[in-house]
Motif scaffolding. Sequence first.
Motif, short mmCIF file in Angstrom:
data_model
loop_
_atom_site.label_atom_id
_atom_site.label_comp_id
_atom_site.label_asym_id
_atom_site.label_seq_id
_atom_site.Cartn_x
_atom_site.Cartn_y
_atom_site.Cartn_z
N MET A 39 12.85 23.55 43.80
CA MET A 39 13.61 22.74 44.74
C MET A 39 14.72 21.95 44.06
SD MET A 39 12.82 23.43 47.75
CE MET A 39 11.63 24.63 48.37
N GLY A 40 14.55 21.63 42.78
CA GLY A 40 15.64 20.99 42.06
C GLY A 40 16.86 21.88 41.98
N GLU A 41 16.63 23.17 41.80
CA GLU A 41 17.73 24.13 41.75
C GLU A 41 18.37 24.28 43.13
OE1 GLU A 41 18.71 28.62 40.02
OE2 GLU A 41 16.64 27.88 40.07
N LEU A 42 17.55 24.26 44.17
CA LEU A 42 18.11 24.33 45.52
C LEU A 42 18.99 23.12 45.80
CD1 LEU A 42 18.21 25.81 48.26
CD2 LEU A 42 16.26 24.41 48.98
N ARG A 43 18.55 21.95 45.38
CA ARG A 43 19.33 20.74 45.55
C ARG A 43 20.70 20.90 44.86
NH1 ARG A 43 17.33 15.37 46.16
NH2 ARG A 43 15.29 16.32 45.91
N GLU A 44 20.71 21.44 43.64
CA GLU A 44 21.96 21.65 42.92
C GLU A 44 22.86 22.64 43.66
OE1 GLU A 44 20.80 22.96 39.07
OE2 GLU A 44 20.00 21.00 38.46
N GLU A 45 22.27 23.70 44.21
CA GLU A 45 23.04 24.70 44.96
C GLU A 45 23.72 24.07 46.17
OE1 GLU A 45 23.03 28.68 45.30
OE2 GLU A 45 23.59 27.98 43.31
N ILE A 46 22.97 23.29 46.93
CA ILE A 46 23.52 22.70 48.15
C ILE A 46 24.64 21.73 47.82
CG2 ILE A 46 22.99 21.20 50.12
CD1 ILE A 46 20.13 22.48 50.04
N VAL A 47 24.41 20.87 46.84
CA VAL A 47 25.44 19.91 46.44
C VAL A 47 26.67 20.65 45.93
CG1 VAL A 47 26.03 18.09 44.79
CG2 VAL A 47 23.81 18.05 45.95
N ARG A 48 26.44 21.70 45.14
CA ARG A 48 27.58 22.46 44.58
C ARG A 48 28.43 23.04 45.69
NH1 ARG A 48 27.01 28.24 41.33
NH2 ARG A 48 29.25 28.61 41.05
N TRP A 49 27.81 23.70 46.66
CA TRP A 49 28.61 24.42 47.65
C TRP A 49 29.17 23.49 48.72
CZ3 TRP A 49 30.42 28.19 45.42
CH2 TRP A 49 29.66 29.02 44.58
N ARG A 50 28.51 22.38 48.98
CA ARG A 50 29.14 21.37 49.84
C ARG A 50 30.40 20.81 49.15
NH1 ARG A 50 25.06 17.36 53.08
NH2 ARG A 50 23.87 18.93 54.24
N THR A 51 30.29 20.56 47.86
CA THR A 51 31.43 20.04 47.11
C THR A 51 32.57 21.06 47.06
OG1 THR A 51 29.95 18.68 45.75
CG2 THR A 51 32.17 19.10 44.89
N GLU A 52 32.22 22.33 46.83
CA GLU A 52 33.25 23.37 46.81
C GLU A 52 33.89 23.52 48.18
OE1 GLU A 52 34.41 25.82 44.18
OE2 GLU A 52 33.96 23.81 43.42
N ALA A 53 33.10 23.46 49.24
CA ALA A 53 33.66 23.54 50.59
C ALA A 53 34.65 22.41 50.83
CB ALA A 53 32.55 23.50 51.63
N ALA A 54 34.29 21.20 50.37
CA ALA A 54 35.19 20.06 50.53
C ALA A 54 36.48 20.26 49.75
CB ALA A 54 34.48 18.78 50.07
N ARG A 55 36.37 20.84 48.55
CA ARG A 55 37.57 21.07 47.73
C ARG A 55 38.50 22.07 48.41
NH1 ARG A 55 38.94 24.26 43.12
NH2 ARG A 55 36.90 25.28 43.08
N HIS A 56 37.95 23.15 48.94
CA HIS A 56 38.78 24.14 49.62
C HIS A 56 39.36 23.56 50.91
CE1 HIS A 56 37.42 26.83 46.62
NE2 HIS A 56 36.24 27.09 47.15
N ALA A 57 38.57 22.74 51.62
CA ALA A 57 39.06 22.14 52.86
C ALA A 57 40.22 21.19 52.59
CB ALA A 57 37.93 21.41 53.58
N ALA A 58 40.17 20.49 51.45
CA ALA A 58 41.22 19.53 51.13
C ALA A 58 42.58 20.19 51.03
CB ALA A 58 40.87 18.81 49.82
N SER A 59 42.60 21.45 50.61
CA SER A 59 43.87 22.16 50.51
C SER A 59 44.48 22.41 51.88
CB SER A 59 43.68 23.49 49.77
OG SER A 59 42.86 24.37 50.53
N ALA A 60 43.68 22.28 52.93
CA ALA A 60 44.18 22.45 54.30
C ALA A 60 44.24 21.11 55.03
CB ALA A 60 43.28 23.42 55.06
N GLY A 61 44.14 20.00 54.29
CA GLY A 61 44.22 18.68 54.90
C GLY A 61 42.98 18.29 55.66
#
Length: 374
Positions: free
Chosen positions: A68-90
């Motif tokens: 579950m520690g690895e799952l936590r890292e996965e979720i945080v990673r991909w939420r963060t990546e989604a936010a980074r990609h979304a920022a490029s579209a404002g």
Amino acid sequence: MRSVGVEEELLLVDAATGEPLAVSGAVLAAADHCTGECSKGGGAKEHVFEKELQREQVEFGTKPVTEMGELREEIVRWRTEAARHAASAGALVAALGTSPLPVRPSRSAGQRYEWIAEQFGLTAQEQLTCGCHVHVSVESDEEGVAVLDRIRPWLAVLIAMSANSPFWQGTDSGYGSYRSRVWNRLPSAGPVDVFGSADRYHEQVRTMVDTGVLHDERMIYFDARLSAVYPTVEIRVADVCLEAGTTVLLASLVRALVETAARAWRAGEPPARVDTGLLRLAGWRAGRSGLDGPLLHPLTMRETAPAAAVRALHEHVRQALVDHGDQERVSAEIATLLERGNGARVQRALLAERGDLAGVVLGCADTTTATPAL
């Protein structure tokens, strides 16, 4: 140990106003570009983001893991990546089951989505909801269906724990999970009867698709189903959770629930024959109350305090949690959730604090990408 994977749908919102933005195409293009650049440099070639029915949302899926520690890292990673990609579209990403602010969703392109829009009319047009789907590995379809038959009474508790959609079109719906009510307008959604065997499950799926009401097997929207793609059971009742840590709690309980059911099946214990009509009432009650009102107790189907229903689930899966090494953490996280409340309670508290729904959305966007405490 059974592996677990999670799919989360995220709302795309304007970084200034909190209003939903139809920019999933730009977000996915940014993800494609990033993947290409990474692969040129010898980096990862992962692409976990997908479009959904509406252009105001994007989905990602984690890889299957056992810790579950690895799952936590996965979720945080991909939420963060989604936010980074979304920022490029404002835009920002917000883990919200529904948009608190008024919205007229914009359908994604594609023949399948066009079919859905034509078939389901206003139901499809209004279907801007974000859920969380938890996949847990099973050894066979026979084991998977045995699990589906035995987890039925417990799923409504997961709706209450994850409830994160109190607002709809600018109004407080009075529900903790209004997403669950909107989603259940679709004809194949909701609880189902006990199947008894994998053959019976597959026969029912084929028969439903053959009616022509559904486009394909992917539109079997049972509360829990066999995945059409992976060797897993897929539990689909939850709102997307506001906090990544709540998603991990949910996944821990779901894996333990699957393991407990599989053990009961191997021991020859029959599934509880709870009437599907009662399960619909339990799901409605959970969506209405969240953790702020009565729920139906999974064992008696009578009203009880939300803490009592959650603790009944915890007790039901305790041995599996112990065996997985998750018991101590889950016990602490349940206590925190019951005290702090779910996403619906947090959203209503933000409205009282900030005074408008835009503040709710922007506050939730901050929480979405926050790193949870270990």
